[in-house]
Design an enzyme around this catalytic site. Structure first.
Site, PDB file in Angstrom:
ATOM      1  N   ASP A  28      -1.127  12.748  11.635  1.00  0.00           N
ATOM      2  CA  ASP A  28       0.090  11.920  10.647  1.00  0.00           C
ATOM      3  C   ASP A  28       0.657  13.375  10.008  1.00  0.00           C
ATOM      4  O   ASP A  28       1.507  14.075  10.601  1.00  0.00           O
ATOM      5  CB  ASP A  28      -0.811  11.204   9.665  1.00  0.00           C
ATOM      6  CG  ASP A  28       0.170  10.464   8.774  1.00  0.00           C
ATOM      7  OD1 ASP A  28       1.419  10.001   9.555  1.00  0.00           O
ATOM      8  OD2 ASP A  28      -0.120  10.141   7.836  1.00  0.00           O
TER       9      ASP A  28
ATOM     10  N   PHE B 201       3.064   2.447   9.482  1.00  0.00           N
ATOM     11  CA  PHE B 201       1.291   2.397   9.354  1.00  0.00           C
ATOM     12  C   PHE B 201       0.924   1.508  10.569  1.00  0.00           C
ATOM     13  O   PHE B 201       1.075   0.230  10.481  1.00  0.00           O
ATOM     14  CB  PHE B 201       0.922   2.022   8.020  1.00  0.00           C
ATOM     15  CG  PHE B 201      -0.167   2.243   7.915  1.00  0.00           C
ATOM     16  CD1 PHE B 201      -0.649   3.376   7.567  1.00  0.00           C
ATOM     17  CD2 PHE B 201      -1.420   1.181   7.821  1.00  0.00           C
ATOM     18  CE1 PHE B 201      -2.175   3.619   7.193  1.00  0.00           C
ATOM     19  CE2 PHE B 201      -2.628   1.530   7.588  1.00  0.00           C
ATOM     20  CZ  PHE B 201      -3.053   2.757   7.295  1.00  0.00           C
TER      21      PHE B 201
ATOM     22  N   ARG C 118     -10.007  -2.346  12.611  1.00  0.00           N
ATOM     23  CA  ARG C 118     -10.494  -1.333  13.543  1.00  0.00           C
ATOM     24  C   ARG C 118     -10.924  -1.775  14.924  1.00  0.00           C
ATOM     25  O   ARG C 118     -10.616  -1.368  15.920  1.00  0.00           O
ATOM     26  CB  ARG C 118     -11.817  -0.280  12.878  1.00  0.00           C
ATOM     27  CG  ARG C 118     -11.431   0.434  11.978  1.00  0.00           C
ATOM     28  CD  ARG C 118     -12.943   1.188  11.763  1.00  0.00           C
ATOM     29  NE  ARG C 118     -12.975   1.759  10.134  1.00  0.00           N
ATOM     30  CZ  ARG C 118     -12.359   3.011  10.003  1.00  0.00           C
ATOM     31  NH1 ARG C 118     -11.631   3.539  10.696  1.00  0.00           N
ATOM     32  NH2 ARG C 118     -12.487   3.261   8.817  1.00  0.00           N
TER      33      ARG C 118
ATOM     34  N   GLY D  63     -12.020   6.933  12.160  1.00  0.00           N
ATOM     35  CA  GLY D  63     -11.149   6.542  12.943  1.00  0.00           C
ATOM     36  C   GLY D  63     -10.984   6.788  14.539  1.00  0.00           C
ATOM     37  O   GLY D  63     -10.564   5.923  15.407  1.00  0.00           O
TER      38      GLY D  63
ATOM     39  N   GLU E 267      -9.157  13.240  17.763  1.00  0.00           N
ATOM     40  CA  GLU E 267      -8.474  12.463  16.553  1.00  0.00           C
ATOM     41  C   GLU E 267      -8.056  11.160  16.925  1.00  0.00           C
ATOM     42  O   GLU E 267      -7.541  11.135  18.230  1.00  0.00           O
ATOM     43  CB  GLU E 267      -7.601  13.303  15.937  1.00  0.00           C
ATOM     44  CG  GLU E 267      -8.064  13.912  14.605  1.00  0.00           C
ATOM     45  CD  GLU E 267      -8.020  13.001  13.531  1.00  0.00           C
ATOM     46  OE1 GLU E 267      -8.373  11.916  13.742  1.00  0.00           O
ATOM     47  OE2 GLU E 267      -7.776  13.428  12.472  1.00  0.00           O
ATOM     48  N   ASP E 268      -7.933  10.311  16.134  1.00  0.00           N
ATOM     49  CA  ASP E 268      -7.395   8.917  16.324  1.00  0.00           C
ATOM     50  C   ASP E 268      -5.858   9.213  16.325  1.00  0.00           C
ATOM     51  O   ASP E 268      -4.780   8.931  16.948  1.00  0.00           O
ATOM     52  CB  ASP E 268      -7.926   7.782  15.390  1.00  0.00           C
ATOM     53  CG  ASP E 268      -7.803   8.290  13.925  1.00  0.00           C
ATOM     54  OD1 ASP E 268      -7.422   9.450  13.633  1.00  0.00           O
ATOM     55  OD2 ASP E 268      -7.992   7.538  13.161  1.00  0.00           O
TER      56      ASP E 268
ATOM     57  N   LYS F  95       2.257  11.280  14.976  1.00  0.00           N
ATOM     58  CA  LYS F  95       3.593  10.783  14.436  1.00  0.00           C
ATOM     59  C   LYS F  95       4.281  12.160  13.867  1.00  0.00           C
ATOM     60  O   LYS F  95       4.065  12.648  12.616  1.00  0.00           O
ATOM     61  CB  LYS F  95       3.178   9.919  13.155  1.00  0.00           C
ATOM     62  CG  LYS F  95       2.819   8.738  13.044  1.00  0.00           C
ATOM     63  CD  LYS F  95       2.534   8.115  11.986  1.00  0.00           C
ATOM     64  CE  LYS F  95       1.891   6.808  12.038  1.00  0.00           C
ATOM     65  NZ  LYS F  95       1.513   6.150  10.493  1.00  0.00           N
TER      66      LYS F  95
HETATM   67  P1  IMP Z   1      -3.453  13.295   8.165  1.00  0.00           P
HETATM   68  O1  IMP Z   1      -4.295  14.223   7.651  1.00  0.00           O
HETATM   69  O2  IMP Z   1      -2.031  12.953   7.549  1.00  0.00           O
HETATM   70  O3  IMP Z   1      -2.658  13.912   9.679  1.00  0.00           O
HETATM   71  O4  IMP Z   1      -3.986  12.063   8.591  1.00  0.00           O
HETATM   72  C1  IMP Z   1      -4.884  11.890   9.604  1.00  0.00           C
HETATM   73  C2  IMP Z   1      -5.903  10.525   9.321  1.00  0.00           C
HETATM   74  O5  IMP Z   1      -5.368   9.670   8.414  1.00  0.00           O
HETATM   75  C3  IMP Z   1      -6.182   9.940  10.514  1.00  0.00           C
HETATM   76  O6  IMP Z   1      -7.360  10.425  11.209  1.00  0.00           O
HETATM   77  C4  IMP Z   1      -6.312   8.288  10.094  1.00  0.00           C
HETATM   78  O7  IMP Z   1      -7.802   8.171   9.921  1.00  0.00           O
HETATM   79  C5  IMP Z   1      -5.552   8.342   9.049  1.00  0.00           C
HETATM   80  N1  IMP Z   1      -4.119   7.782   9.340  1.00  0.00           N
HETATM   81  C6  IMP Z   1      -2.912   8.379   9.550  1.00  0.00           C
HETATM   82  N2  IMP Z   1      -1.818   7.687   9.778  1.00  0.00           N
HETATM   83  C7  IMP Z   1      -2.481   6.248   9.899  1.00  0.00           C
HETATM   84  C8  IMP Z   1      -1.896   5.016  10.304  1.00  0.00           C
HETATM   85  O8  IMP Z   1      -0.778   4.908  10.480  1.00  0.00           O
HETATM   86  N3  IMP Z   1      -2.909   3.978  10.270  1.00  0.00           N
HETATM   87  C9  IMP Z   1      -4.119   4.129  10.194  1.00  0.00           C
HETATM   88  N4  IMP Z   1      -4.703   5.461   9.591  1.00  0.00           N
HETATM   89  C10 IMP Z   1      -4.041   6.408   9.660  1.00  0.00           C
HETATM   90 MG    MG Z   2      -8.585   6.069   8.167  1.00  0.00          MG
END
Ligand code: IMP
Ligand code: MG
Length: 178
Positions: free
Chosen positions: A102, A151, A164, A43, A98-99, A130
């Site tokens: 979440d 999302f 992407r 990402g 990081e992108d 988020k």
């Molecule tokens: P986490 O482990 O839940 O914090 O998620 C992190 C990863 O989930 C990010 O690096 C993204 O690749 C993916 N991700 C989380 N939310 C989204 C979204 O809204 N769109 C696309 N990818 C997401």
């Molecule tokens: Mg992803």
């Protein structure tokens, strides 16, 4: 592709402006520290490339590939490192790029993983946050934008590996992923 987008949250111009700001902050904070930027694939590759060009001090780049999502929109909770660093990070100032932050599960896991390798410091720089979705406590040091609990795709972010390549960040129409 664009017809699948319900709403644009951050335009290409807004993102560029923000990335420039983040680059200036990093350049000021890490002068003479030769930081190692670690991109979390896949990402973050678009953000990483643009951020890198807004940093005007010596720095190095590495990547890690991590997967926790499969093809869905909800994290499976299990983080897997599918590609490890090629650098030794002991005594290095690392900046995790990081992108999106979440649930925090990925970064929480990654931070502990990196800490064990004794870097001089760890800074987390995420383009998007988020905060309402957090399941594990993680705080990013540098945040581009806070976004609501929807999302989103574009600027490197995917849904099932697609979207992407959109130059902006927007929400998908719910019928696309439901
Ligand atoms: P986490 O482990 O839940 O914090 O998620 C992190 C990863 O989930 C990010 O690096 C993204 O690749 C993916 N991700 C989380 N939310 C989204 C979204 O809204 N769109 C696309 N990818 C997401
Ligand atoms: Mg992803």
């Amino acid at each position: 592709m664009r017809e699948d987008i319900e709403r644009i949250f951050f335009s290409e111009e807004e993102i560029n402006e923000k990335v420039k700001e983040l680059g200036s902050i990093i350049s000021a904070e890490f002068r003479d520290k030769n930081p190692l930027l670690i991109g979390v694939l896949k990402g973050s590759f678009v953000f990483m490339a643009h951020l890198l060009m807004k940093i005007d001090i010596p720095c190095e780049v590495d990547f890690m590939a991590v997967s926790s999502y499969g093809d869905g929109t909800i994290s499976t909770g299990a983080v897997k490192i599918t590609e490890d660093l090629s650098h030794d990070i002991e005594n290095r100032h690392v900046i995790v790029v990081e992108d999106i932050l979440d649930s925090g599960i990925t970064l929480n896991y990654l931070t502990h993983y990196l800490e064990n390798r004794k870097p001089a410091s760890i800074t987390i720089c995420t383009l998007l946050d988020k905060p309402s979705r957090r399941k594990t406590p993680v705080k990013a040091d540098l945040i581009g934008f806070e976004c609501p609990d929807v999302f989103i795709v574009g600027y490197g972010l995917d849904y099932a590996e697609r979207y992407r390549n959109l130059p902006f960040i927007g929400a998908l129409k719910p019928e696309i992923y439901s």
